[in-house]
Design an enzyme around this catalytic site. Structure first.
Site, PDB file in Angstrom:
ATOM      1  N   GLY A  11       0.833  -1.217   0.000  1.00 31.36           N
ATOM      2  CA  GLY A  11       0.000   0.000   0.000  1.00 31.36           C
ATOM      3  C   GLY A  11       0.860   1.257   0.000  1.00 31.36           C
ATOM      4  N   VAL A  24      17.974   8.154  -3.583  1.00 27.11           N
ATOM      5  CA  VAL A  24      18.648   8.565  -4.831  1.00 27.11           C
ATOM      6  C   VAL A  24      19.758   9.570  -4.534  1.00 27.11           C
ATOM      7  CG1 VAL A  24      18.314   9.777  -7.032  1.00 27.11           C
ATOM      8  CG2 VAL A  24      16.625   8.081  -6.263  1.00 27.11           C
ATOM      9  N   ARG A  72       0.949  -5.098  -5.689  1.00 27.57           N
ATOM     10  CA  ARG A  72       1.045  -6.340  -4.924  1.00 27.57           C
ATOM     11  C   ARG A  72       1.228  -7.428  -5.978  1.00 27.57           C
ATOM     12  NH1 ARG A  72      -3.110  -3.711  -1.282  1.00 27.57           N
ATOM     13  NH2 ARG A  72      -1.875  -3.194   0.559  1.00 27.57           N
ATOM     14  N   GLY A 102       5.788  -2.389   3.528  1.00 23.36           N
ATOM     15  CA  GLY A 102       5.384  -2.926   4.830  1.00 23.36           C
ATOM     16  C   GLY A 102       5.944  -4.317   5.061  1.00 23.36           C
ATOM     17  N   ASP A 103       5.361  -4.977   6.038  1.00 27.25           N
ATOM     18  CA  ASP A 103       5.807  -6.305   6.473  1.00 27.25           C
ATOM     19  C   ASP A 103       5.874  -7.312   5.314  1.00 27.25           C
ATOM     20  OD1 ASP A 103       5.977  -8.310   8.807  1.00 27.25           O
ATOM     21  OD2 ASP A 103       4.301  -9.064   7.615  1.00 27.25           O
ATOM     22  N   THR A 125       4.000   2.345   5.883  1.00 26.21           N
ATOM     23  CA  THR A 125       2.584   1.951   5.865  1.00 26.21           C
ATOM     24  C   THR A 125       1.843   2.859   6.844  1.00 26.21           C
ATOM     25  OG1 THR A 125       0.995   0.311   6.689  1.00 26.21           O
ATOM     26  CG2 THR A 125       3.247   0.035   7.428  1.00 26.21           C
ATOM     27  N   ASP A 127      -0.400   2.034   8.703  1.00 27.40           N
ATOM     28  CA  ASP A 127      -0.919   1.253   9.832  1.00 27.40           C
ATOM     29  C   ASP A 127      -0.049   1.292  11.090  1.00 27.40           C
ATOM     30  OD1 ASP A 127      -2.893   0.481   8.019  1.00 27.40           O
ATOM     31  OD2 ASP A 127      -1.830  -1.345   7.451  1.00 27.40           O
ATOM     32  N   ASP A 129       2.321  -0.729  11.903  1.00 22.75           N
ATOM     33  CA  ASP A 129       2.244  -2.107  12.426  1.00 22.75           C
ATOM     34  C   ASP A 129       3.527  -2.901  12.189  1.00 22.75           C
ATOM     35  OD1 ASP A 129       2.059  -2.315   9.682  1.00 22.75           O
ATOM     36  OD2 ASP A 129       0.349  -3.689   9.677  1.00 22.75           O
ATOM     37  N   ARG A 154     -17.407  16.677  13.795  1.00 21.17           N
ATOM     38  CA  ARG A 154     -17.859  17.224  15.075  1.00 21.17           C
ATOM     39  C   ARG A 154     -18.809  18.420  14.857  1.00 21.17           C
ATOM     40  NH1 ARG A 154     -16.593  16.754  20.216  1.00 21.17           N
ATOM     41  NH2 ARG A 154     -14.826  15.410  19.838  1.00 21.17           N
ATOM     42  N   ARG A 162     -26.151  14.693  17.080  1.00 19.42           N
ATOM     43  CA  ARG A 162     -26.137  13.317  16.593  1.00 19.42           C
ATOM     44  C   ARG A 162     -24.948  12.530  17.135  1.00 19.42           C
ATOM     45  NH1 ARG A 162     -26.943  14.476  10.195  1.00 19.42           N
ATOM     46  NH2 ARG A 162     -29.223  14.428  10.162  1.00 19.42           N
ATOM     47  N   GLY A 170      -6.182   0.631   9.379  1.00 15.29           N
ATOM     48  CA  GLY A 170      -5.168   0.185  10.339  1.00 15.29           C
ATOM     49  C   GLY A 170      -4.935  -1.313  10.305  1.00 15.29           C
ATOM     50  N   ARG A 171      -5.668  -1.971   9.437  1.00 15.63           N
ATOM     51  CA  ARG A 171      -5.587  -3.442   9.346  1.00 15.63           C
ATOM     52  C   ARG A 171      -5.852  -4.058  10.720  1.00 15.63           C
ATOM     53  NH1 ARG A 171      -3.470  -6.103   4.509  1.00 15.63           N
ATOM     54  NH2 ARG A 171      -2.587  -4.241   3.574  1.00 15.63           N
ATOM     55  N   ARG A 211     -25.982  13.685  31.245  1.00 13.29           N
ATOM     56  CA  ARG A 211     -25.267  14.849  31.808  1.00 13.29           C
ATOM     57  C   ARG A 211     -25.358  16.064  30.888  1.00 13.29           C
ATOM     58  NH1 ARG A 211     -21.195  11.186  32.877  1.00 13.29           N
ATOM     59  NH2 ARG A 211     -20.054  12.014  31.118  1.00 13.29           N
ATOM     60  N   HIS A 215     -24.025  15.224  21.706  1.00 11.74           N
ATOM     61  CA  HIS A 215     -23.442  14.572  20.523  1.00 11.74           C
ATOM     62  C   HIS A 215     -22.251  13.719  20.959  1.00 11.74           C
ATOM     63  CE1 HIS A 215     -20.818  18.046  21.055  1.00 11.74           C
ATOM     64  NE2 HIS A 215     -19.883  17.275  20.512  1.00 11.74           N
ATOM     65  N   VAL A 250      -9.046   7.859   1.625  1.00 13.68           N
ATOM     66  CA  VAL A 250      -8.654   9.257   1.824  1.00 13.68           C
ATOM     67  C   VAL A 250      -7.476   9.291   2.822  1.00 13.68           C
ATOM     68  CG1 VAL A 250     -10.206   9.844   3.741  1.00 13.68           C
ATOM     69  CG2 VAL A 250      -9.695  11.551   2.038  1.00 13.68           C
TER      70      VAL A 250
END
Ligand code: ADP
Ligand code: F6P
Length: 323
Positions: A11, A24, A72, A102-103, A125, A127, A129, A154, A162, A170-171, A211, A215, A250
């Site tokens: 990724g 480089v 991949r 990544g890994d 990555t 993540d 991780d 917010r 709401r 984050g896998r 209380r 939201h 995103v």
């Protein structure tokens, strides 16, 4: 060593371009020829290799994604694919390879090293991780992207009174959720590292409501459940007007933060230094602000409980602050 190459794999992550630039330019500074391999291991197998010069990495430090493209490749997981890749490297006289990824990408790099070809990994990555480094490239930018989204959500959450459920990437790790959730003042953060009880999450929401809190924002790491699943339970059990936002890809894009540009520059340059010194089979990382190198096998061994204590501390801190 006279010729080295660099590729990006898996990724994409903001900061990859800063690392390519560092590889480089550091290589050129050390008197090496540096080659760019396009489309990760897939491009390596198919000989998509081009010589880079200092100018070819100009004006990229601020750009997200990767100018070398990424992929991949299932073929590279096979012995045949790896041997084709080695032939391509040998044909070009390339003697060392920096793998930015990544890994999974490091497992590929380790396979090449086991066959005698020197490789060094740069952890990239969103993540966060990967063991052996406090941060992976792209994580800091992704957290800030999510935070910006939480701040915007917010506004609507407050105006409409709401409850919002925000699903983040984050896998199997909750780092993005935790950092952005804590910084964004989320009421609850659900991460794979910590067991949670939906009853308790709802009770906390209801107590807040009693209380006078009108939201709430709940951050769900994708490794826990989908935002839709959590949202449905809240709507049904608590009866609050609930909306769901899935931030998706995103989180992978955008201009890297200063931190990721700094990290990419430091790690990319160190990867070249190591190859130049004759070291290989390692990942470079940053631990307590210092640049370190750790064997790929150590990285794979430790990859089960990365940042566990730290994450649980942050998780509990958020619980006590989001009352
Ligand atoms: P990431 O590097 O972000 O973890 P992936 O897990 O998708 O991404 O791995 C990227 C690529 O690395 C794979 O598509 C494959 O070509 C290569 N790779 C992953 N695992 C292995 C493996 N065990 N052996 C050889 N190559 C691998
Ligand atoms: O590893 C980075 C990542 O964005 C994960 O957070 C996510 O689970 C995955 O990649 C998405 O992969 P893809 O881009 O193939 O959909």
């Amino acid at each position: 060593m006279q010729k080295i190459a660099v590729l990006t794999s898996g990724g994409d992550a903001p900061g990859m371009n800063a690392a390519i630039r560092a590889v480089v330019r550091k290589g050129i500074t050390l008197g090496l020829e540096v080659y760019g391999i396009y489309q990760g291991y897939h491009g390596l197998i198919n000989g998509k290799i081009k010589k880079m010069d200092a100018g070819s990495v100009g004006d990229i430090i601020q750009r997200g994604g990767t100018i070398l493209y990424t992929s991949r490749s299932e073929e590279f997981k096979t012995e045949e694919g790896q041997s084709k890749a080695l032939d391509q490297l040998k044909n070009k006289g390339i003697e060392g390879l920096v793998v930015i990824g990544g890994d999974g990408s490091f497992r590929g790099a380790q396979k090449l090293w086991e066959k005698g070809f020197p490789t060094i990994g740069v952890p990239a990555t969103i993540d966060n991780d990967i063991a052996g480094t406090d941060y992976t490239l792209g994580f800091n930018t992704a957290v800030n992207t999510v935070l910006e989204a939480i701040d915007k959500i917010r506004d609507t959450a407050t105006s409409h009174e709401r409850t919002f459920v925000v699903e983040v990437m984050g896998r199997d790790k909750g780092d993005i959720a935790l950092w952005a959730g804590l910084a964004g003042g989320a009421e609850s953060i659900l991460i794979p590292e910590a067991e949670f009880d939906m009853k308790e999450v709802i009770e906390r929401l209801q107590q807040g409501h009693e209380r006078g809190k009108k939201h709430s924002i709940i951050i769900v790491a994708e490794g826990v459940a989908s935002g839709a699943e959590i949202g449905e339970i809240i709507q049904k059990e608590a009866g609050f007007d609930t909306r769901i936002t899935v931030l998706g890809h995103v989180q992978r894009g955008g201009s890297p933060t200063a931190f990721d540009r700094m990290l990419g520059s430091r790690l990319g340059a160190e990867a070249v230094e190591l190859l130049h010194k004759g070291e290989a089979g390692k990942m470079v990382g940053m631990k307590n602000h210092r640049i370190v190198a750790i064997d790929f096998n150590e990285v794979f061994k430790k990859n089960t409980d990365i940042n566990m204590d730290f994450n649980l501390d942050m998780y509990n801190l958020n619980k006590s602050l989001s009352i």
